[in-house]
Design a protein around this motif. Structure first.
Motif, PDB file in Angstrom:
ATOM      1  N   GLY A 297       0.858  -1.269  -0.054  1.00 55.20           N
ATOM      2  CA  GLY A 297      -0.206  -0.066   0.049  1.00 55.20           C
ATOM      3  C   GLY A 297       0.871   1.234   0.061  1.00 55.20           C
ATOM      4  N   TRP A 298       0.535   2.240   1.037  1.00 61.36           N
ATOM      5  CA  TRP A 298       1.246   3.300   0.838  1.00 61.36           C
ATOM      6  C   TRP A 298       2.433   3.375   1.614  1.00 61.36           C
ATOM      7  CZ3 TRP A 298      -1.751   8.746   1.869  1.00 61.36           C
ATOM      8  CH2 TRP A 298      -0.955   9.850   1.963  1.00 61.36           C
ATOM      9  N   ILE A 299       3.756   3.124   1.015  1.00 61.94           N
ATOM     10  CA  ILE A 299       5.168   3.416   1.588  1.00 61.94           C
ATOM     11  C   ILE A 299       5.957   4.495   1.365  1.00 61.94           C
ATOM     12  CG2 ILE A 299       7.066   2.025   1.490  1.00 61.94           C
ATOM     13  CD1 ILE A 299       4.712   0.273   2.009  1.00 61.94           C
ATOM     14  N   GLU A 300       6.248   5.101   2.550  1.00 61.65           N
ATOM     15  CA  GLU A 300       6.883   6.329   2.524  1.00 61.65           C
ATOM     16  C   GLU A 300       8.433   6.136   2.198  1.00 61.65           C
ATOM     17  OE1 GLU A 300       5.278   9.668   3.454  1.00 61.65           O
ATOM     18  OE2 GLU A 300       6.934  10.020   1.942  1.00 61.65           O
ATOM     19  N   VAL A 301       8.923   6.772   1.049  1.00 57.47           N
ATOM     20  CA  VAL A 301      10.131   6.319   0.502  1.00 57.47           C
ATOM     21  C   VAL A 301      11.022   7.480   0.564  1.00 57.47           C
ATOM     22  CG1 VAL A 301       9.298   4.285  -0.863  1.00 57.47           C
ATOM     23  CG2 VAL A 301       9.412   6.443  -2.087  1.00 57.47           C
TER      24      VAL A 301
ATOM     25  N   PRO B  29      -1.633  13.952   9.221  1.00 57.60           N
ATOM     26  CA  PRO B  29      -2.035  13.344  10.472  1.00 57.60           C
ATOM     27  C   PRO B  29      -3.236  12.305   9.984  1.00 57.60           C
ATOM     28  CG  PRO B  29      -1.340  15.491  10.962  1.00 57.60           C
ATOM     29  CD  PRO B  29      -1.299  15.400   9.691  1.00 57.60           C
ATOM     30  N   ALA B  30      -4.229  12.939   9.388  1.00 58.59           N
ATOM     31  CA  ALA B  30      -5.401  12.342   8.826  1.00 58.59           C
ATOM     32  C   ALA B  30      -4.949  10.962   8.309  1.00 58.59           C
ATOM     33  CB  ALA B  30      -6.266  13.069   8.044  1.00 58.59           C
ATOM     34  N   ASP B  31      -4.036  11.214   7.269  1.00 56.58           N
ATOM     35  CA  ASP B  31      -3.661   9.978   6.584  1.00 56.58           C
ATOM     36  C   ASP B  31      -3.047   8.966   7.345  1.00 56.58           C
ATOM     37  OD1 ASP B  31      -4.201  11.267   3.894  1.00 56.58           O
ATOM     38  OD2 ASP B  31      -1.980  12.104   4.012  1.00 56.58           O
ATOM     39  N   LEU B  32      -2.287   9.081   8.316  1.00 57.90           N
ATOM     40  CA  LEU B  32      -1.812   8.060   9.323  1.00 57.90           C
ATOM     41  C   LEU B  32      -3.104   7.450  10.045  1.00 57.90           C
ATOM     42  CD1 LEU B  32       1.132  10.181  10.915  1.00 57.90           C
ATOM     43  CD2 LEU B  32       1.228   8.583   8.860  1.00 57.90           C
TER      44      LEU B  32
ATOM     45  N   GLY C  11      -2.367   2.635  12.148  1.00 59.68           N
ATOM     46  CA  GLY C  11      -2.211   3.932  12.593  1.00 59.68           C
ATOM     47  C   GLY C  11      -0.934   4.658  11.955  1.00 59.68           C
ATOM     48  N   ARG C  12      -0.219   3.983  11.065  1.00 55.82           N
ATOM     49  CA  ARG C  12       0.823   4.407  10.321  1.00 55.82           C
ATOM     50  C   ARG C  12       0.748   4.248   8.973  1.00 55.82           C
ATOM     51  NH1 ARG C  12       5.257   1.282   9.226  1.00 55.82           N
ATOM     52  NH2 ARG C  12       5.177  -0.579  10.315  1.00 55.82           N
ATOM     53  N   ILE C  13       1.751   4.766   8.198  1.00 56.44           N
ATOM     54  CA  ILE C  13       2.023   4.566   6.984  1.00 56.44           C
ATOM     55  C   ILE C  13       3.164   3.686   6.607  1.00 56.44           C
ATOM     56  CG2 ILE C  13       3.043   6.020   4.848  1.00 56.44           C
ATOM     57  CD1 ILE C  13       1.102   7.950   5.151  1.00 56.44           C
ATOM     58  N   GLY C  14       3.584   2.953   5.642  1.00 53.51           N
ATOM     59  CA  GLY C  14       4.429   2.012   5.563  1.00 53.51           C
ATOM     60  C   GLY C  14       5.883   2.452   5.299  1.00 53.51           C
TER      61      GLY C  14
ATOM     62  N   ILE D 299       5.135 -22.050  -0.690  1.00 56.87           N
ATOM     63  CA  ILE D 299       4.560 -20.947  -1.179  1.00 56.87           C
ATOM     64  C   ILE D 299       4.864 -20.462  -2.495  1.00 56.87           C
ATOM     65  CG2 ILE D 299       3.928 -18.338  -0.743  1.00 56.87           C
ATOM     66  CD1 ILE D 299       4.855 -18.787   2.127  1.00 56.87           C
ATOM     67  N   THR D 300       3.916 -20.396  -3.290  1.00 58.32           N
ATOM     68  CA  THR D 300       4.220 -20.096  -4.811  1.00 58.32           C
ATOM     69  C   THR D 300       2.824 -19.716  -5.492  1.00 58.32           C
ATOM     70  OG1 THR D 300       5.368 -20.354  -6.890  1.00 58.32           O
ATOM     71  CG2 THR D 300       3.885 -22.060  -6.032  1.00 58.32           C
ATOM     72  N   GLY D 301       3.080 -18.433  -6.583  1.00 59.14           N
ATOM     73  CA  GLY D 301       1.952 -18.222  -7.169  1.00 59.14           C
ATOM     74  C   GLY D 301       1.099 -17.064  -6.252  1.00 59.14           C
ATOM     75  N   GLN D 302       1.528 -16.681  -5.314  1.00 62.70           N
ATOM     76  CA  GLN D 302       0.738 -15.882  -4.468  1.00 62.70           C
ATOM     77  C   GLN D 302       0.943 -14.049  -4.334  1.00 62.70           C
ATOM     78  OE1 GLN D 302      -2.043 -17.037  -2.445  1.00 62.70           O
ATOM     79  NE2 GLN D 302      -1.707 -18.643  -3.731  1.00 62.70           N
ATOM     80  N   ASN D 303       0.037 -13.387  -4.150  1.00 56.49           N
ATOM     81  CA  ASN D 303       0.140 -11.987  -3.798  1.00 56.49           C
ATOM     82  C   ASN D 303      -0.233 -11.622  -2.105  1.00 56.49           C
ATOM     83  OD1 ASN D 303       0.143  -9.354  -4.376  1.00 56.49           O
ATOM     84  ND2 ASN D 303      -2.076  -9.415  -4.303  1.00 56.49           N
ATOM     85  N   PHE D 304       0.949 -11.059  -1.681  1.00 52.26           N
ATOM     86  CA  PHE D 304       0.770 -10.687  -0.148  1.00 52.26           C
ATOM     87  C   PHE D 304       0.748  -9.339  -0.015  1.00 52.26           C
ATOM     88  CE2 PHE D 304       3.321 -14.688  -0.378  1.00 52.26           C
ATOM     89  CZ  PHE D 304       2.521 -15.300   0.564  1.00 52.26           C
ATOM     90  N   VAL D 305      -0.459  -8.754   0.504  1.00 52.65           N
ATOM     91  CA  VAL D 305      -0.920  -7.385   0.531  1.00 52.65           C
ATOM     92  C   VAL D 305      -0.145  -6.801   1.915  1.00 52.65           C
ATOM     93  CG1 VAL D 305      -2.786  -5.824   0.869  1.00 52.65           C
ATOM     94  CG2 VAL D 305      -3.069  -7.526  -0.939  1.00 52.65           C
ATOM     95  N   ILE D 306       0.476  -5.784   1.786  1.00 53.14           N
ATOM     96  CA  ILE D 306       1.153  -5.077   2.907  1.00 53.14           C
ATOM     97  C   ILE D 306       0.926  -3.579   2.852  1.00 53.14           C
ATOM     98  CG2 ILE D 306       3.457  -4.573   4.150  1.00 53.14           C
ATOM     99  CD1 ILE D 306       4.665  -7.153   2.788  1.00 53.14           C
ATOM    100  N   ASP D 307      -0.354  -3.364   3.588  1.00 51.75           N
ATOM    101  CA  ASP D 307      -0.815  -2.190   3.468  1.00 51.75           C
ATOM    102  C   ASP D 307      -1.450  -1.532   4.617  1.00 51.75           C
ATOM    103  OD1 ASP D 307      -3.168  -3.596   3.792  1.00 51.75           O
ATOM    104  OD2 ASP D 307      -4.273  -2.636   2.187  1.00 51.75           O
ATOM    105  N   GLY D 308      -1.066  -2.110   5.868  1.00 51.03           N
ATOM    106  CA  GLY D 308      -1.608  -1.419   7.185  1.00 51.03           C
ATOM    107  C   GLY D 308      -3.042  -1.837   7.186  1.00 51.03           C
TER     108      GLY D 308
END
Ligand code: NAD
Length: 254
Positions: free
Chosen positions: A181-185, A201-204, A210-213, A233-242
């Protein structure tokens, strides 16, 4: 000898954190980027951790990918892990009716064809090592804001390409996908450039956790998928979005 990992777009952002993570796992890391200044900086930054090598690489250019892979094999003799991370990371374009065919094509060339080309030329070597591919898609493959058609379509293609390759390459090479998801780079750009955080602050608060990635949130999952403990594990999608993708959106809930 040490496992060798190729990270495309490794010079900055999430890719830089993936280089750091895989180096800490004891792998030899090839930091491949179209921006050599960024790749060199990442290699210099982490050279005390292990073997890291900067490589000039344009995922959208077939001859660049072919030559890059040949360089890796000539120098290191093997490839165990491919992380397809390089991408045009800005999702917003003109509205679809004003979107030029060139701009649409640019997104597909880098974000989708780039995954195809890097995988195509890596697979003969990955197969020898019973290695793996990890693709970086986006939660935008699954849900959208306005005027993100080219980006969303390119990332949706990455999801489909992931399961297609997983089936074709089984049982030799595992192929998985991570959708951040939203990752602060900002702190992970070259020269530690002082890009101000774009979030309010509202985005967090909007995020269930409670935070951005952070780039490391993605890198830890890459490290997990890249090792033999993930061999089922193969063929999968892992969602990392808080938790954003599973949050009910009715009303003004925070
Ligand atoms: P970034 O812009 O910070 O870094 C991307 C890197 O890729 C840069 O170093 C750039 O030079 C390189 N690159 C661009 N085009 C290339 C090409 N043709 N060949 C080789 N290298 C190239 O972006 P990021 O935010 O770290 O994004 C990394 C990946 O994660 C992208 O695929 C992006 O779509 C995805 N992603 C990012 C977020 C986010 O919120 N940051 C969310 C979801 C998915």
């Amino acid at each position: 000898s040490q496992k060798v990992a190729l990270i495309t777009g490794g010079g900055q952002g999430i890719g830089r954190a993936i280089c750091h993570g895989l180096l800490n796992q004891g792998m030899t890391v090839i930091c491949a980027d179209i921006d050599m200044e960024a790749a060199d900086e990442t290699a210099a930054l982490y050279s005390d951790i292990g073997t890291i090598h900067a490589l000039s690489f344009d995922v959208s250019d077939e001859s660049s990918v072919q030559e890059g892979l040949q360089n890796i094999i000539d120098e290191f003799g093997r490839l165990d892990v491919l992380v397809n991370n390089a991408g045009i990371s800005t999702p917003f374009t003109d509205p679809i009716e004003d979107l030029s065919l060139d701009e649409w094509q640019r997104y597909l060339d880098v974000n989708l064809t780039g995954v195809f080309l890097s995988s195509k030329y890596s697979l003969p070597y990955l197969r020898e090592q019973k290695g793996c591919i990890i693709n970086i898609a986006s939660t935008r493959a699954l849900q959208s804001e306005r005027d993100t058609e080219a980006y969303a379509a390119s990332k949706g293609g990455v999801l489909a390409l992931t399961h297609a390759m997983a089936i074709s390459q089984a049982p030799d090479v595992r192929v998985n996908c991570i959708s951040p998801g939203w990752i602060e780079v900002g702190d992970w750009q070259k020269s530690r450039s002082s890009i101000e955080p774009m979030h309010s602050p509202a985005d967090l608060a909007q995020h269930p956790v409670g935070r951005i990635g952070q780039p490391h949130d993605v890198a830890y999952m890459v490290c997990y998928l890249a090792t033999d403990v993930a061999s089922f594990i193969t063929g999968q999608n892992f969602v990392i979005d808080g938790g954003m993708a599973v949050k009910m959106q009715y009303g003004d809930t925070q």
